[in-house]
Motif scaffolding. Structure first.
Motif, short mmCIF file in Angstrom:
data_model
loop_
_atom_site.label_atom_id
_atom_site.label_comp_id
_atom_site.label_asym_id
_atom_site.label_seq_id
_atom_site.Cartn_x
_atom_site.Cartn_y
_atom_site.Cartn_z
N ASP A 128 0.84 -1.21 0.00
CA ASP A 128 0.00 0.00 0.00
C ASP A 128 0.87 1.26 0.00
O ASP A 128 0.59 2.22 -0.72
CB ASP A 128 -0.93 0.01 1.22
N ILE A 129 1.93 1.24 0.79
CA ILE A 129 2.86 2.38 0.84
C ILE A 129 3.53 2.55 -0.53
O ILE A 129 3.62 3.66 -1.05
CB ILE A 129 3.90 2.18 1.96
N ALA A 130 3.99 1.44 -1.10
CA ALA A 130 4.67 1.51 -2.39
C ALA A 130 3.75 2.02 -3.50
O ALA A 130 4.17 2.80 -4.36
CB ALA A 130 5.24 0.13 -2.75
N VAL A 131 2.49 1.59 -3.47
CA VAL A 131 1.53 2.08 -4.47
C VAL A 131 1.29 3.58 -4.27
O VAL A 131 1.30 4.36 -5.23
CB VAL A 131 0.20 1.28 -4.41
N SER A 132 1.12 3.99 -3.01
CA SER A 132 0.86 5.42 -2.72
C SER A 132 2.02 6.32 -3.12
O SER A 132 1.81 7.48 -3.46
CB SER A 132 0.57 5.61 -1.23
N ALA A 179 5.14 1.08 -6.83
CA ALA A 179 4.56 -0.18 -7.29
C ALA A 179 3.21 0.09 -7.94
O ALA A 179 2.59 1.12 -7.70
CB ALA A 179 4.39 -1.15 -6.12
N LYS A 180 2.79 -0.87 -8.73
CA LYS A 180 1.50 -0.76 -9.41
C LYS A 180 0.41 -1.44 -8.59
O LYS A 180 0.65 -2.46 -7.93
CB LYS A 180 1.59 -1.38 -10.79
N GLU A 181 -0.77 -0.88 -8.64
CA GLU A 181 -1.92 -1.44 -7.94
C GLU A 181 -2.16 -2.90 -8.35
O GLU A 181 -2.55 -3.72 -7.53
CB GLU A 181 -3.16 -0.59 -8.22
N VAL A 184 11.37 -1.75 3.75
CA VAL A 184 11.57 -2.63 2.62
C VAL A 184 10.27 -2.60 1.83
O VAL A 184 9.24 -3.12 2.27
CB VAL A 184 11.91 -4.07 3.07
N LEU A 185 10.32 -1.92 0.69
CA LEU A 185 9.12 -1.70 -0.11
C LEU A 185 9.24 -2.38 -1.47
O LEU A 185 10.29 -2.32 -2.11
CB LEU A 185 8.87 -0.20 -0.30
N PRO A 186 8.14 -2.99 -1.91
CA PRO A 186 8.18 -3.68 -3.20
C PRO A 186 8.02 -2.71 -4.37
O PRO A 186 7.26 -1.75 -4.31
CB PRO A 186 6.96 -4.60 -3.12
N CYS A 187 8.78 -2.99 -5.42
CA CYS A 187 8.59 -2.29 -6.69
C CYS A 187 7.68 -3.14 -7.56
O CYS A 187 6.96 -2.63 -8.41
CB CYS A 187 9.92 -2.10 -7.42
N ASP A 188 7.76 -4.44 -7.35
CA ASP A 188 6.97 -5.42 -8.07
C ASP A 188 7.10 -6.72 -7.30
O ASP A 188 7.91 -6.83 -6.37
CB ASP A 188 7.48 -5.58 -9.51
N ILE A 189 6.37 -7.72 -7.69
CA ILE A 189 6.47 -9.01 -7.03
C ILE A 189 7.88 -9.56 -7.24
O ILE A 189 8.36 -9.64 -8.37
CB ILE A 189 5.39 -9.97 -7.56
N GLY A 190 8.55 -9.85 -6.13
CA GLY A 190 9.90 -10.39 -6.18
C GLY A 190 11.00 -9.35 -6.23
O GLY A 190 12.18 -9.71 -6.27
N ASP A 224 2.33 10.45 6.65
CA ASP A 224 0.90 10.36 6.33
C ASP A 224 0.61 9.13 5.46
O ASP A 224 -0.47 8.53 5.57
CB ASP A 224 0.40 11.64 5.68
N ILE A 225 1.54 8.73 4.63
CA ILE A 225 1.35 7.54 3.79
C ILE A 225 1.42 6.28 4.65
O ILE A 225 0.65 5.34 4.45
CB ILE A 225 2.38 7.52 2.63
N ILE A 226 2.32 6.26 5.61
CA ILE A 226 2.41 5.13 6.53
C ILE A 226 1.11 5.02 7.32
O ILE A 226 0.52 3.93 7.43
CB ILE A 226 3.61 5.28 7.48
N LYS A 227 0.64 6.14 7.83
CA LYS A 227 -0.59 6.16 8.61
C LYS A 227 -1.77 5.66 7.78
O LYS A 227 -2.58 4.85 8.25
CB LYS A 227 -0.87 7.58 9.12
#
Length: 132
Positions: free
Chosen positions: A48-52, A56-58, A103-109, A120-123
């Motif tokens: 969710d953080i990475a998408v925001s 990362a893509k939804e 540790v945030l995903p850019c994509d799966i894997g 605010d994004i973490i919250k």
């Protein structure tokens, strides 16, 4: 190869653990949520953080959520104060030189380690997945 997380290889294993550990702390380590379940919710918070943040893509986040549901694991938790989760995340062991590492995903894997994630994004991510 990276037991003390100095090279960055081992840190990828922390995917989902920052919020996952905070959920465990906020739940007072009750048996109502296992470590694995807390990390699953933490992984989704990380997505969710990475998408925001546009990392990362939804579509990838939705795929991970579907896989977690298919495995009959939780995608959110109830009965835990999200404020306690946010507070516990401030004291996570992955803080290095005063900076929290996410540790945030850019994509799966594929993940990256970030130190600058707006509060605010973490919250927003925690409030989406952790409900009183």
């Amino acid at each position: 190869a990276d037991e003390h997380e100095k090279l960055g290889y081992r840190s990828i294993l922390n995917f989902g653990h920052t919020i996952g550990h905070a959920i465990e702390v906020a739940a007072s380590y009750k048996k109502s949520i296992s470590h694995g379940e807390a990390v699953c919710v933490g992984m989704l918070c990380a997505f969710d953080i990475a998408v925001s943040t546009g990392m990362a893509k939804e579509k990838s986040a939705a795929r991970i959520e579907a896989l977690i549901k298919r495995a009959k694991l939780p995608v959110s938790v109830r009965g835990i104060d999200p404020r306690k989760v946010l507070k516990a995340a401030l004291y996570d062991k992955k803080i290095v030189m005063g900076k929290r590492r996410w540790v945030l995903p850019c994509d799966i894997g594929h993940v990256v380690v970030c130190t600058h994630v707006p509060g605010d994004i973490i919250k927003q991510a925690v409030l989406k997945r952790v409900r009183p």
